[in-house]
Design a protein around this motif. Structure first.
Motif, PDB file in Angstrom:
ATOM      1  N   LEU B  11     -10.844  -9.273   6.217  1.00 33.64           N
ATOM      2  CA  LEU B  11     -10.264 -10.403   6.956  1.00 33.64           C
ATOM      3  C   LEU B  11      -9.415 -11.297   6.063  1.00 33.64           C
ATOM      4  O   LEU B  11      -8.390 -11.814   6.485  1.00 33.64           O
ATOM      5  CB  LEU B  11     -11.381 -11.246   7.589  1.00 33.64           C
ATOM      6  CG  LEU B  11     -11.991 -10.668   8.868  1.00 33.64           C
ATOM      7  CD1 LEU B  11     -13.189 -11.501   9.285  1.00 33.64           C
ATOM      8  CD2 LEU B  11     -10.958 -10.631   9.993  1.00 33.64           C
ATOM      9  N   ALA B  12      -9.858 -11.439   4.819  1.00 33.99           N
ATOM     10  CA  ALA B  12      -9.179 -12.385   3.940  1.00 33.99           C
ATOM     11  C   ALA B  12      -7.977 -11.780   3.230  1.00 33.99           C
ATOM     12  O   ALA B  12      -7.127 -12.505   2.721  1.00 33.99           O
ATOM     13  CB  ALA B  12     -10.168 -12.925   2.906  1.00 33.99           C
ATOM     14  N   SER B  13      -7.885 -10.442   3.186  1.00 35.13           N
ATOM     15  CA  SER B  13      -6.808  -9.844   2.398  1.00 35.13           C
ATOM     16  C   SER B  13      -5.664  -9.384   3.301  1.00 35.13           C
ATOM     17  O   SER B  13      -5.809  -9.261   4.512  1.00 35.13           O
ATOM     18  CB  SER B  13      -7.348  -8.662   1.588  1.00 35.13           C
ATOM     19  OG  SER B  13      -7.901  -7.714   2.470  1.00 35.13           O
ATOM     20  N   MET B  14      -4.559  -9.155   2.677  1.00 39.68           N
ATOM     21  CA  MET B  14      -3.357  -8.722   3.389  1.00 39.68           C
ATOM     22  C   MET B  14      -3.377  -7.196   3.541  1.00 39.68           C
ATOM     23  O   MET B  14      -3.579  -6.494   2.551  1.00 39.68           O
ATOM     24  CB  MET B  14      -2.145  -9.148   2.552  1.00 39.68           C
ATOM     25  CG  MET B  14      -0.810  -8.827   3.144  1.00 39.68           C
ATOM     26  SD  MET B  14      -0.441  -9.702   4.676  1.00 39.68           S
ATOM     27  CE  MET B  14      -0.099 -11.361   4.078  1.00 39.68           C
ATOM     28  N   PRO B  15      -3.203  -6.672   4.757  1.00 44.60           N
ATOM     29  CA  PRO B  15      -3.147  -5.204   4.878  1.00 44.60           C
ATOM     30  C   PRO B  15      -2.004  -4.634   4.027  1.00 44.60           C
ATOM     31  O   PRO B  15      -0.966  -5.281   3.871  1.00 44.60           O
ATOM     32  CB  PRO B  15      -2.855  -4.987   6.369  1.00 44.60           C
ATOM     33  CG  PRO B  15      -3.210  -6.249   7.053  1.00 44.60           C
ATOM     34  CD  PRO B  15      -3.029  -7.343   6.040  1.00 44.60           C
ATOM     35  N   LYS B  16      -2.220  -3.438   3.486  1.00 46.43           N
ATOM     36  CA  LYS B  16      -1.191  -2.809   2.635  1.00 46.43           C
ATOM     37  C   LYS B  16       0.079  -2.518   3.426  1.00 46.43           C
ATOM     38  O   LYS B  16       1.168  -2.479   2.871  1.00 46.43           O
ATOM     39  CB  LYS B  16      -1.727  -1.510   2.039  1.00 46.43           C
ATOM     40  CG  LYS B  16      -2.718  -1.723   0.925  1.00 46.43           C
ATOM     41  CD  LYS B  16      -2.891  -0.427   0.139  1.00 46.43           C
ATOM     42  CE  LYS B  16      -3.949  -0.555  -0.936  1.00 46.43           C
ATOM     43  NZ  LYS B  16      -5.311  -0.693  -0.349  1.00 46.43           N
ATOM     44  N   ALA B  17      -0.074  -2.280   4.715  1.00 47.35           N
ATOM     45  CA  ALA B  17       1.096  -1.946   5.540  1.00 47.35           C
ATOM     46  C   ALA B  17       1.957  -3.166   5.861  1.00 47.35           C
ATOM     47  O   ALA B  17       3.014  -3.034   6.460  1.00 47.35           O
ATOM     48  CB  ALA B  17       0.664  -1.242   6.819  1.00 47.35           C
ATOM     49  N   LEU B  18       1.481  -4.353   5.461  1.00 48.08           N
ATOM     50  CA  LEU B  18       2.350  -5.534   5.522  1.00 48.08           C
ATOM     51  C   LEU B  18       2.807  -5.833   4.098  1.00 48.08           C
ATOM     52  O   LEU B  18       2.063  -5.615   3.147  1.00 48.08           O
ATOM     53  CB  LEU B  18       1.592  -6.754   6.088  1.00 48.08           C
ATOM     54  CG  LEU B  18       1.224  -6.722   7.572  1.00 48.08           C
ATOM     55  CD1 LEU B  18       0.400  -7.958   7.931  1.00 48.08           C
ATOM     56  CD2 LEU B  18       2.458  -6.637   8.461  1.00 48.08           C
ATOM     57  N   ASN B  19       4.007  -6.349   3.962  1.00 41.87           N
ATOM     58  CA  ASN B  19       4.535  -6.545   2.603  1.00 41.87           C
ATOM     59  C   ASN B  19       4.265  -7.938   2.045  1.00 41.87           C
ATOM     60  O   ASN B  19       4.695  -8.261   0.942  1.00 41.87           O
ATOM     61  CB  ASN B  19       6.030  -6.210   2.554  1.00 41.87           C
ATOM     62  CG  ASN B  19       6.835  -7.059   3.525  1.00 41.87           C
ATOM     63  OD1 ASN B  19       6.376  -8.119   3.953  1.00 41.87           O
ATOM     64  ND2 ASN B  19       8.015  -6.592   3.882  1.00 41.87           N
ATOM     65  N   GLY B  20       3.557  -8.770   2.821  1.00 42.51           N
ATOM     66  CA  GLY B  20       3.153 -10.069   2.294  1.00 42.51           C
ATOM     67  C   GLY B  20       4.109 -11.194   2.634  1.00 42.51           C
ATOM     68  O   GLY B  20       3.821 -12.363   2.403  1.00 42.51           O
TER      69      GLY B  20
END
Lengths: 353, 262
Positions: B11-20
């Motif tokens: 929940l707290a981290s950014m999915p890898k498939a999003l670039n941030g």
């Protein structure tokens, strides 16, 4: 090269595409080119390739966009009203720099028109029927052998410059039968790699996008400038034409495609009457061979354009001639095919004038 | 590491498939939630290197700015034709379209219905917020009766503008569709359900069953003229009545069972 075989025009173009390594064909039925779609529906599965009949020409061009974006050779064929429907997608493909081959088997218009041979799509095909600053290389064959060679060439030009390319044909070419010699199929491993731009999945590299879009006008201008650079190269390297009896000509005809073929008979008839006529036949309509036609115009009084239209290529002829000679026009409209004799008569009127 | 800690990290981290990159969508818009669900699923299936994303014309024209996968922007309404071309040319790729209501259900209706009916092995996430968001809140094919928009200033009148179109109900009539579900993400408890629906639509493609589509009822606070909380309430009270939630087509669950997929 193999032996010569008798084929119909639509089949010649379809078979040439297959030999050029066309991996995917999308199409929608429209007269007078449906035989090409039918041919591909038979032949593509035999080669383990993809044929799909789309629900419209609008869908067709966008399927081509998708297939081209993943890096395969893709083609469609259509006729004038169908080509009109594809313009939006072609404009997107031009700016997204997606190679593809379109065959427009031109028929009488405007509107629903008729199903007879015409060249009335010249403005739409050559000057760009969609929105924005783009150009498309366009080839106009006058025989089936030439249609085969230009179809294969069109795939190479499309890949080399990353642009859609059009084969400008008409129903006459599509329906005629002639002996044709097909080259051996292209070895797919010899084709240039598209891995530097195609959507192959972001494996071991950053994700990439193929797009015609940038909301920032300065970035979009840069994309446009890349296109303009490409068109400069195309104009420098890809002009094609044929000259027939122009060496000593005193009157020069300009005609493309099947009309070029008809005018060859007119040239011979004129020569029998002692009139030194010649033919300049542009094969690439874009890029138009302006310079060579300008040279020829220096030596003659009349440069006469003949088209199956109301005078569309005529504008390019005038741009080439630039007042160096008279530029009369003879055309038949709406799918009526001019005969060599009536073209000769039109020429005689101009000479007497 | 306990399951709860793993969940918390997810929940707290950014999915890898999003670039941030920070989303540029309006506050309270549901695109952000749905983007994240799609990205989480791409990660969970390990599909990032195989995914081709087709963004539409509309607010999510910018989807490619946020997803770290290959993709393109289709002409308005043509995403499913573009996706068809990609998938037919490269069947090994995972092809995903992300479209709004104007794109999918007005200008692109023909492409949508025919791609669905052919059972194209592609997956569609369909955002229905009842307006054209990008162009400033005009009437959409899914605008509710009586709803005021910038091109239906007197409220949508069925005599004049016809009725809101129900795409999931239409999907039910098409044999090529393997999965169709309508969900929402306006309350926290809706979100896992929506994710499960999108997961099934992924499986429709991954298990070669057919076309998979999920309609997400979404807010457009900016063009609805509401704050985010009000907009969510309005969605609950009005959109859910017009567009019933639920599974409309499911040929996937059975295949998942047969193949022992959870």
């Amino acid at each position: 090269m193999g032996e010569k075989i008798m084929v119909k025009g639509t089949e010649a173009i379809g078979e040439a595409a297959i030999r050029a390594g066309c991996k995917v064909y999308f199409g929608y039925p429209i007269t007078p080119q449906s035989e090409l779609t039918e041919y591909m529906s038979r032949r593509m599965p035999q080669e383990g390739r993809v044929f799909l009949q789309a629900e419209s020409e609008v869908a067709t061009v966008n399927m081509m966009y998708g297939a081209s974006s993943v890096g395969v050779r893709v083609m469609t064929s259509t006729s004038s009203p169908g080509f009109s429907l594809m313009q939006e997608g072609i404009s997107y493909m031009a700016n997204a720099r997606l190679p593809a081959v379109f065959v427009d088997v031109v028929r009488g218009g405007p509107g629903l028109g008729d199903i007879q041979p015409s060249q009335g799509d010249y403005f739409q095909v050559v000057k760009g029927g969609g929105h924005g600053d783009y150009r498309l290389p366009v080839y106009s064959p006058s025989s089936l052998q030439e249609a085969v060679e230009l179809t294969i060439h069109a795939f190479d030009v499309a890949d080399k410059y990353r642009t859609p390319v059009v084969i400008f044909a008409d129903g006459m070419l599509g329906q005629m039968m002639e002996p044709v010699e097909f080259p051996d199929p292209v070895d797919p491993s010899t084709l240039p790699s598209k891995d530097d731009w195609a959507l192959t999945g972001a494996r071991g590299r950053k994700a990439r996008y193929v797009t015609s879009f940038d909301i920032d006008p300065y970035k979009l201008e840069q994309m446009n400038l890349v296109l303009q650079e490409t068109y400069k190269k195309i104009e420098a390297e890809e002009k094609k034409w044929e000259e027939f009896m122009t060496d000593d000509a005193e009157i020069i005809f300009v005609a493309h495609g099947t009309v070029g073929r008809i005018v060859k008979s007119t040239v011979k008839m004129a020569r029998e009457k002692g009139i030194k006529a010649g033919l300049f036949r542009p094969i690439s309509l874009y890029p138009f061979p302006y310079e060579r036609l300008a040279e020829l115009a220096e030596k003659v009084d009349i440069v006469m354009t003949v088209e199956m239209s109301a005078g569309q290529m005529l504008e390019d002829v005038k741009l080439a001639v630039m007042g160096r000679a008279e530029t009369p026009f003879y055309g038949r409209l709406a799918g009526v095919i001019p005969t060599p004799a009536e073209i000769l008569e039109a020429m005689m009127k101009e000479i007497r004038r | 590491m306990s399951e709860q800690v793993k969940d918390a990290i997810l929940l707290a981290s950014m999915p890898k498939a999003l670039n941030g990159k920070e989303f540029t969508y309006c506050p309270g818009c549901h695109h952000g939630i749905v983007h994240r669900l799609v990205a989480e699923l791409i990660d969970e299936f390990g599909l990032r290197e195989k995914t081709l994303l087709v963004a539409p014309v509309g607010c999510s024209v910018f989807a490619y700015e946020f997803f770290d996968v290959d993709g393109t922007v289709a002409p308005h309404g043509r995403a499913l034709a573009v996706a068809t071309g990609m998938k037919r040319a490269k069947p090994e790729m995972f092809v995903l379209t992300y479209q709004g209501d104007g794109d999918l259900a007005a200008i692109g209706t023909a492409e949508t219905i025919h791609a669905a009916n052919r059972g194209e092995r592609v997956t569609t996430v369909f955002i229905n917020n009842a307006v054209y968001g990008m162009t400033g809140g005009q009437m959409a094919p899914t605008t509710l009766l009586g709803m005021k928009t910038t091109t239906s200033p007197y409220g949508r009148d069925p005599k004049r503008e016809g009725y809101p179109i129900h795409m999931m109900e239409i999907m039910r009539a098409l044999p090529g569709v393997a999965y169709a579900e309508r969900v929402k993400v306006s309350r926290p408890q809706d979100v896992p359900k929506a994710k499960m629906a999108i997961k099934k639509a992924f499986y429709a493609q991954l298990l070669d069953v057919g076309f998979g589509i999920v309609e997400v009822l979404s807010t457009c606070p900016t063009n609805w003229g509401m704050d985010p909380v009000e907009a969510s309430r309005w969605l609950e009270e009005n959109m859910v009545k017009e567009f019933p939630l639920g599974v409309y087509v499911d040929k996937v669950t059975e295949v998942m069972k047969e193949k022992g997929v959870k």
